[in-house]
Design an enzyme around this catalytic site. Structure first.
Site, PDB file in Angstrom:
ATOM      1  CG  HIS A  88      30.462  43.329  46.789  1.00  0.00           C
ATOM      2  ND1 HIS A  88      30.762  41.989  46.864  1.00  0.00           N
ATOM      3  CD2 HIS A  88      30.326  43.612  45.475  1.00  0.00           C
ATOM      4  CE1 HIS A  88      30.790  41.483  45.631  1.00  0.00           C
ATOM      5  NE2 HIS A  88      30.541  42.448  44.768  1.00  0.00           N
ATOM      6  CG  ASP A 117      61.927  32.165  49.976  1.00  0.00           C
ATOM      7  OD1 ASP A 117      61.106  33.044  49.653  1.00  0.00           O
ATOM      8  OD2 ASP A 117      61.787  31.430  50.965  1.00  0.00           O
ATOM      9  CD1 TRP A 153      33.845  50.096  42.881  1.00  0.00           C
ATOM     10  CD2 TRP A 153      36.054  50.192  43.156  1.00  0.00           C
ATOM     11  NE1 TRP A 153      34.429  50.071  41.643  1.00  0.00           N
ATOM     12  CE2 TRP A 153      35.785  50.122  41.780  1.00  0.00           C
ATOM     13  CE3 TRP A 153      37.394  50.255  43.571  1.00  0.00           C
ATOM     14  CZ2 TRP A 153      36.790  50.114  40.811  1.00  0.00           C
ATOM     15  CZ3 TRP A 153      38.388  50.257  42.597  1.00  0.00           C
ATOM     16  CH2 TRP A 153      38.083  50.188  41.243  1.00  0.00           C
ATOM     17  CB  SER A 181      50.266  45.464  51.642  1.00  0.00           C
ATOM     18  OG  SER A 181      50.179  44.148  51.166  1.00  0.00           O
ATOM     19  CB  SER A 182      49.895  46.837  46.530  1.00  0.00           C
ATOM     20  OG  SER A 182      48.662  46.260  46.790  1.00  0.00           O
ATOM     21  CG  HIS A 265      41.621  51.638  32.699  1.00  0.00           C
ATOM     22  ND1 HIS A 265      40.308  51.267  32.609  1.00  0.00           N
ATOM     23  CD2 HIS A 265      42.291  50.847  31.849  1.00  0.00           C
ATOM     24  CE1 HIS A 265      40.183  50.309  31.732  1.00  0.00           C
ATOM     25  NE2 HIS A 265      41.370  50.031  31.241  1.00  0.00           N
ATOM     26  CD  GLU A 267      43.579  47.756  41.475  1.00  0.00           C
ATOM     27  OE1 GLU A 267      44.746  48.133  41.652  1.00  0.00           O
ATOM     28  OE2 GLU A 267      43.074  46.766  42.014  1.00  0.00           O
ATOM     29  CE1 TYR A 269      43.168  45.779  30.196  1.00  0.00           C
ATOM     30  CE2 TYR A 269      43.012  48.020  30.988  1.00  0.00           C
ATOM     31  CZ  TYR A 269      42.635  47.041  30.106  1.00  0.00           C
ATOM     32  OH  TYR A 269      41.709  47.315  29.142  1.00  0.00           O
ATOM     33  CB  SER A 280      49.414  31.926  28.794  1.00  0.00           C
ATOM     34  OG  SER A 280      48.644  33.011  28.344  1.00  0.00           O
ATOM     35  CG  HIS A 314      37.469  54.099  29.326  1.00  0.00           C
ATOM     36  ND1 HIS A 314      38.408  53.302  28.735  1.00  0.00           N
ATOM     37  CD2 HIS A 314      37.252  53.547  30.539  1.00  0.00           C
ATOM     38  CE1 HIS A 314      38.742  52.321  29.540  1.00  0.00           C
ATOM     39  NE2 HIS A 314      38.052  52.452  30.645  1.00  0.00           N
ATOM     40  CG  HIS A 315      36.708  54.270  34.184  1.00  0.00           C
ATOM     41  ND1 HIS A 315      36.176  53.053  34.499  1.00  0.00           N
ATOM     42  CD2 HIS A 315      37.955  54.016  33.733  1.00  0.00           C
ATOM     43  CE1 HIS A 315      37.064  52.101  34.270  1.00  0.00           C
ATOM     44  NE2 HIS A 315      38.159  52.658  33.797  1.00  0.00           N
ATOM     45  CB  THR A 340      42.007  42.414  24.450  1.00  0.00           C
ATOM     46  OG1 THR A 340      42.475  43.570  25.150  1.00  0.00           O
ATOM     47  CG2 THR A 340      41.321  41.494  25.418  1.00  0.00           C
ATOM     48  CE  LYS A 343      47.479  37.800  26.928  1.00  0.00           C
ATOM     49  NZ  LYS A 343      48.899  37.818  26.646  1.00  0.00           N
ATOM     50  NE  ARG A 462      28.110  50.960  39.235  1.00  0.00           N
ATOM     51  CZ  ARG A 462      29.440  51.154  39.189  1.00  0.00           C
ATOM     52  NH1 ARG A 462      29.962  51.951  38.277  1.00  0.00           N
ATOM     53  NH2 ARG A 462      30.236  50.542  40.023  1.00  0.00           N
TER      54      ARG A 462
END
Lengths: 543, 380
Positions: A88, A117, A153, A181-182, A265, A267, A269, A280, A314-315, A340, A343, A462
């Site tokens: 998931h 294009d 994950w 790909s990315s 991290h 990722e 963002y 925006s 921080h993870h 943040t 924004k 979790r």
């Protein structure tokens, strides 16, 4: 064609002119989709692919929530439960959210910068067609002996190396393909933005979606190779007897986490900056008022991108770091709240004294601002290291990141789809159906994820297939919400198909407050967006 | 006057109800000084978020209601204000600095691991905990495993669930009240995390790493937690139960355990009957082997192979013993030589070779195991 193009009348002429100039349309049949180098076709494929992945990942989430509806093991064995939570997460992150943003970029970048294009159309085709194979391989391993990925994950070693199912090698291969790909996708976006802007569109005149995607693309370029490095080290540990992450051979399992989160991290963002860009565009359009602080929005995105590289641990507050390390990562993480906040304040100041209407894209954008901010608040709480010890790896974290990813990233994508739908299809979706979709999603998402704050604070870990009795009520509510949310996304599919089939014809600028070069094109936009560079005016881009 | 009394009692009852709900809705205050400080930090940052949220969303919804086109509001066209933008950058920064000060203080206090009265090594295994009481005098140390006791019938919904469903173990970790206990947390296989919410402490158990934690618990009682790092199939089924004892009771218990450890060492050299071996083997099997190889020995192939009529359980006995002692590298089969003593290994080998229709027809005694792997078996 050198005249200023910003009225519907001229735009229509333009499209006629384009065909008169010997332009060709799409090929017919399957070949169109297999061999296309057209940014709109590829964008369409990205969006439908991500929607398909969203449904598959969603079914997995519902399987998880069914098992958690009541205490005890009802339907699943624990080992299959772990495969469901893992896949998931992987499918939603790499298969749904990221490709959806790339799909939006494909559709919008050429139209918003005034290009015909993407800069590298053949690579564009390749970067899309890698994805179905990557996810095909990953999902196929679920049916293999020993099962598919079951290590979360975040695939922490050594659970994902020494103790992983045999299929982990296919998983590593799939991650490599997704990364390739990315990287191709982001090179393409950078090349297009930096080289193919219409004359007069300086960097500080670029639409916000372009800015956020430019920065996102650089984040991707910086971190996807790090992820590739991590999985390659796993591969070597598994097959070639190295000990990068194996303590018994002198390796370090914690190093895996440092490498993973140095990717992970930014990722996070990568999945939210383009969302900032979309919102925006939508809020100024429906407030009929220009974005309050364009410059500070750009700087805020850039600061967030920079900070995203220095907060990764921080993870890992509970992993056992020296005090100085803990303090550094606590302070740097808290600092992210500042840009943040800038924004959020900007969006609200844009709404302030506007002349607001609440069409479906605006509803999703407002929900984004409110619910993403709530995810931000719980993020700030998680930054407080001593308190994080109590939150870490509980449902509080699950609630936090689902608030920033579902009503955050996902709502912005849905808002963007409704917003640009008329430009893509030449049809208007049904506003009343769109609003029903919004309210179902809004209720569903909150019923699902809000109670998870409580079960987390009460101490529910979790990634558990079963739980102690005091968590039963919140889990039941959460499961009911998940089914409401899940089925309301099938309704989304219906709204979109209904719009494509029987929507009313759309004018070139269906939203009177919308600005941007894409709205100067007719609806639907011509197959090759701008064959002649449009003139950039202050009326369409930031002045 | 009576009405006031009724009102007061209703209010009191409501307050009680909301308080008991608050326990379920909010972080636990816990029982240690540190856990209370953590709770206070949590509440401060929570209320800061609530106040900021109320202001920000309040302004937004006021605007949504009043600045609608359907209410006839015309769009103003102002934008950018350096003063406002500086304000909304500086003010949040100041709030964050104010918040960072107490957070730093609590964190520094949590890192003060010195001056301990005793040390306990906490070692994670798939899927149980081992607690080892460390002492400079080797004869004063002992250790035991602590695993879930909730019956499968309750997990599989065939029996009513007890009060401490999934939060009950065979051997609780026991520590004394009012003494500083230092925990050295590590793991034997994958990463686990050791968490007791009421103490306000959590740390990952990482193989090859020794993490430090400490606590002083003033109140005797039983405190429960769970593993909080995904560690494979039974991650959800390895709880932590700590019994905090009065100091004197703890000391008496500790002495008792030291004596029992000596008796166990003695027992390794004994000769047992096949019935004793089978009986003890079944117990060892159910604690250490069954979660993978299943109650019927069939396992869950291919990850967890069957033991019924297979090469291992019918072939050479010494290979069978070595497999259990050394495990299988790169698989879930652990090196149980580090977890079981010679008597337990002998018993479980005997059991596996003669249960579920297997009939190897041999007898395995503790001495066989000791002789085979002299010097490599577990001392305690």
């Amino acid at each position: 064609m050198s005249e200023v193009i910003h009225t519907d009348h001229h735009a229509a002429d333009y499209s006629v002119d384009q065909h008169a100039g010997g332009q060709h349309g799409p090929e017919k049949g399957l070949a169109r989709w297999l061999f296309t180098t057209n940014h709109k076709d590829i964008g369409t494929m990205y969006l439908w692919f991500s929607f398909l992945m969203f449904l598959i990942g969603g079914v997995m989430a519902l399987i998880v929530r069914s098992e958690l509806f009541q205490p005890g093991l009802q339907f699943l064995k624990p080992e299959f439960f772990n495969q469901m939570t893992t896949n998931h997460g992987l499918i939603m992150v790499f298969g749904a959210i990221m490709p959806a943003f790339v799909g939006l970029a494909n559709w919008l970048v050429p139209m918003q910068v005034g290009a015909p294009d993407m800069a590298l159309p053949r690579m564009n085709n390749l970067s899309f067609w890698i994805l179905p194979f990557a996810f095909g391989i990953m999902i196929w391993t679920l049916f293999s002996d020993g099962g598919g990925p079951n290590f979360g994950w975040t695939f922490y070693a050594p659970l994902s190396t020494t103790y992983a199912p045999d299929s982990v090698t296919y998983f590593i291969f799939a991650v490599h393909m997704m990364g390739a790909s990315s990287i191709m996708g982001s090179i393409n976006i950078i090349a297009t933005i930096l080289n193919m802007r219409a004359p007069g569109m300086t960097l500080m005149k670029m639409p916000m979606f372009i800015w956020t995607w430019l920065i996102t693309a650089y984040l991707l370029l910086a971190v996807m190779p790090v992820l590739a490095g991590a999985v390659t080290m796993m591969l070597f540990d598994i097959h070639f007897d190295t000990s990068f992450f194996n303590a018994a051979g002198g390796g370090d399992p914690v190093m895996f986490q440092h490498i993973f989160w140095f990717f992970g991290h930014p990722e996070v963002y990568i999945m939210i900056l383009p969302a900032f860009g979309i919102v925006s565009h939508i809020i100024p359009a429906f407030a009929r008022k220009q974005l309050f602080g364009y410059d500070s929005m750009v700087y805020a995105v850039a600061s967030i991108a920079f900070l995203s590289f220095i907060v990764w641990a921080h993870h890992m507050f509970t992993v056992g770091m020296p005090l100085a390390g803990q303090l550094f990562f606590m302070y740097s993480t808290m600092l992210i709240a500042v840009p943040t906040g800038v924004k959020v304040f900007n969006w609200i100041s844009t709404m302030w004294k506007g002349s607001m209407t609440f069409e479906t894209p605006m509803l999703f954008a407002i929900a984004f601002v409110v619910l993403f901010t709530m995810g931000g608040f719980s993020g700030l709480m998680l930054a407080i290291t001593p308190a994080d010890y109590q939150y870490h790896d509980t449902y509080f974290v699950v609630a936090h990141f689902h608030y920033v990813l579902v009503p955050g990233a996902l709502f912005s994508i849905i808002a963007g789809v409704y917003f640009w739908f008329p430009k893509w299809t030449g049809k208007m979706y049904s506003e009343s159906l769109g609003k029903i979709h919004f309210w179902l999603s809004f209720i569903g998402v909150n019923v699902t994820f809000f109670p998870q704050h409580f079960s987390g604070l009460a101490g529910m870990p979790r990634r558990v297939p079963d739980y102690a009795l005091q968590f039963a009520d919140f889990n039941m509510v959460s499961s009911i919400g998940a089914f409401i949310f899940g089925f309301s996304q099938l309704f989304f599919l219906f709204v979109i198909l209904h719009g494509i089939k029987s929507g009313k014809p759309a004018v070139a600028r269906p939203w009177e407050g919308a600005r941007g070069l894409e709205w100067t094109l007719p609806s639907p936009a011509p197959y090759h967006s701008f064959t002649h560079p449009p003139v950039v005016t202050d009326a369409e881009v930031h002045g | 006057m009576k009405q006031v009394g009724t009102f007061a009692s209703v209010l009191g009852a409501l307050l009680l109800v909301s308080r008991s709900y608050a326990d379920e809705l909010n972080m636990r205050v816990g029982v240690t000084d540190i856990s209370r400080q953590v709770y206070d930090l949590h509440m401060v940052i929570f209320w800061i978020c609530v106040v900021i949220g109320a202001i920000v969303f309040g302004v937004m919804f006021w605007s949504i209601v009043n600045h609608r086109r359907s209410a006839g509001h015309e769009a103003a066209q102002f934008h950018e204000s350096t003063r406002l933008e500086i304000a909304w950058t500086v003010v949040p920064t100041l709030i964050l600095i104010i918040m960072a000060i107490p957070a730093t203080q609590v964190l520094i206090a949590m890192y003060d691991t010195g001056g301990e009265d005793m040390n306990v090594e906490v070692r994670g295994y798939q899927w149980k905990w081992e607690y080892k009481y460390l002492d400079d005098n080797f004869n004063q140390t002992f250790s035991f495993f602590s695993a879930l006791t909730t019956p499968q019938d309750e997990i599989q919904n065939r029996a009513a669930k007890g009060e401490f469903y999934l939060l009950e173990v065979d051997n609780r970790l026991r520590i004394p009240a009012n003494r500083k206990v230092r925990f050295l947390v590590t793991s034997e296989d994958v990463i686990h995390a050791w968490w007791v919410p009421d103490f306000g402490i959590k740390r990952d158990a990482v193989p090859g790493m020794l993490n430090e934690l400490w606590t002083i618990v003033p109140e005797p009682g039983i405190y429960r937690g769970q593993c909080t790092e995904l560690c494979g199939k039974d991650h959800g089924f390895m709880p932590i139960v700590v019994e905090v004892m009065e100091e004197e009771a703890f000391d008496a218990w500790y002495d008792e355990q030291v004596k029992l450890a000596a008796i166990r060492r003695e027992a390794i050299s004994q000769v047992l009957t096949t019935d004793e071996l089978m009986h003890e083997g079944e117990q060892v099997y159910s604690r250490f082997c069954m979660s993978c190889h299943q109650v019927n020995g069939q396992g869950i192939p291919p990850a967890f192979p069957s033991l019924v009529d297979t090469a291992v359980t019918t072939g050479a006995r010494d290979d069978h013993i070595r497999l259990i002692l050394d495990g299988v590298a790169g698989s879930a089969m652990q090196a149980f030589g580090k977890q079981l003593d010679a008597r337990q290994v002998a018993a479980v080998v005997q059991y596996e070779r003669h249960a579920w229709g297997n009939n190897a027809g041999d007898v395995t005694q503790p001495a066989d195991v000791v002789n085979l792997m002299a010097g490599q078996y577990r001392d305690l």
